[in-house]
Design a protein around this motif. Sequence first.
Motif, PDB file in Angstrom:
ATOM      1  N   ILE A  79      86.496 -22.848   9.455  1.00 52.13           N
ATOM      2  CA  ILE A  79      87.625 -23.155  10.768  1.00 52.13           C
ATOM      3  C   ILE A  79      87.053 -24.848  11.005  1.00 52.13           C
ATOM      4  CG2 ILE A  79      88.195 -22.823  13.184  1.00 52.13           C
ATOM      5  CD1 ILE A  79      87.947 -20.227  10.795  1.00 52.13           C
TER       6      ILE A  79
ATOM      7  N   VAL B  67      84.828 -22.421  20.804  1.00 52.50           N
ATOM      8  CA  VAL B  67      85.007 -22.484  19.453  1.00 52.50           C
ATOM      9  C   VAL B  67      83.845 -22.269  18.579  1.00 52.50           C
ATOM     10  CG1 VAL B  67      86.005 -23.269  17.087  1.00 52.50           C
ATOM     11  CG2 VAL B  67      87.391 -23.235  19.629  1.00 52.50           C
TER      12      VAL B  67
ATOM     13  N   ALA C 151      82.843 -18.901  17.606  1.00 52.83           N
ATOM     14  CA  ALA C 151      82.803 -18.759  15.550  1.00 52.83           C
ATOM     15  C   ALA C 151      81.330 -18.323  15.206  1.00 52.83           C
ATOM     16  CB  ALA C 151      83.225 -19.605  15.351  1.00 52.83           C
TER      17      ALA C 151
ATOM     18  N   TRP D  40      80.958 -17.920  10.664  1.00 55.19           N
ATOM     19  CA  TRP D  40      81.741 -18.168  10.526  1.00 55.19           C
ATOM     20  C   TRP D  40      81.360 -20.006  10.640  1.00 55.19           C
ATOM     21  CZ3 TRP D  40      86.989 -16.747  13.039  1.00 55.19           C
ATOM     22  CH2 TRP D  40      87.148 -15.464  12.441  1.00 55.19           C
TER      23      TRP D  40
ATOM     24  N   VAL E  96      81.916 -24.041  11.429  1.00 47.60           N
ATOM     25  CA  VAL E  96      83.076 -24.902  11.740  1.00 47.60           C
ATOM     26  C   VAL E  96      82.850 -26.001  11.504  1.00 47.60           C
ATOM     27  CG1 VAL E  96      83.527 -25.586  14.442  1.00 47.60           C
ATOM     28  CG2 VAL E  96      82.767 -23.044  14.523  1.00 47.60           C
TER      29      VAL E  96
ATOM     30  N   LEU F 248      89.933 -18.250  18.662  1.00 49.35           N
ATOM     31  CA  LEU F 248      88.717 -17.113  17.489  1.00 49.35           C
ATOM     32  C   LEU F 248      89.738 -15.643  17.425  1.00 49.35           C
ATOM     33  CD1 LEU F 248      87.082 -18.416  15.798  1.00 49.35           C
ATOM     34  CD2 LEU F 248      87.391 -19.301  18.043  1.00 49.35           C
TER      35      LEU F 248
END
Length: 352
Positions: A5, A24, A28, A34, A36, A297
């Motif tokens: 992301i 974020v 994430a 995830w 970033v 998100l």
Amino acid sequence: MSRIIGVLTGGGDCPGLNAVIRAVVKRATRDFGWTVVGVEDGFLGLMEREARTRPLTPRDVVGLLPKGGTILGTSNRANPFSGPDGKDQSERVARHVESLGLDALVCVGGDGTQTIAHRLYERYGVPVVGVPKTIDNDVAATDYTFGFDSARACATIAVDRLHSTAESHDRVMLLEVMGRDAGFIALHAGLAGGADVILLPEIPYDVAAVADAIRRRKARGRSFSVVVVAEGSRPLGGEKVYQAAGRLGGIAHHLAEALQAHIDLECRVTVLGHLQRGGSPTPFDRLLATRFGAAALDLVAEERFDQMVALSGNAIVAVSLEEAIGRPRRVDPQGELCRTARSLGICLGEAT
């Protein structure tokens, strides 16, 4: 499924940007596992030959919540569709997004940033999600943007402080505040601080009406006045004042000069300027920015691209970017806040 992301902050800085980045990154990595990637200096970081990015981990966002500005940097002149040399560099941005393996790009910014994000999605299919920010509170489709409350608080404190010095010296103190073509900061801070005159871009002002309000106060034994002027205000039949190409500023000085021909009180001007953009975000802005970042998100997870998170009442909702950029928010001259100001005897500069 593992995803990468990207997140960038575009346009002018404001309190709360780091809170979005923090939300974020934390959500994430914690909820989705995830990766970033932060894009430096807004879209400019994707417009150059080599993309400028940095990995963002939970360790990188420790202590960010109360911190003003943005750790990623920003630029309010980086438009991929009309770069510094006038060339369209949007295709390079799209190529960088692909080469970096970004599954989504979270674009935090005002109407300009969201317009660019929407165009990138339309032309190249760049998977963008918008997060609205601006101290001006002029982004459509959301009740509030983060940054506004911090700017409003700063301007209100300035009005409070100008009251005492205005009264001590029997002066007319003019405070020029930001807001571009929207008068939300001026109206809110003027009401909260008890200003005597509030001038907005949405209501062209009559100098004679302003002078008359000041004279009437003096006749009642109140030989001082506080005037809050939005930078985008203009006199009836006149033009807005720019301190440089495309940069509003200086209207309070013009008004002070015009008033001196009508009143026998000394006028002094304070231009609050970038103090409204700096410093730590208020609790409201920290909370809203955090909610926006976390909700962005959800849109990424559901692959609901070309949408923006927004505040509706007390709920975080999703709206299309097309709706968000379609028409900027403005103060309603007949709205409840303006009616309240008039009912309290506050002059809005309207000709009588």
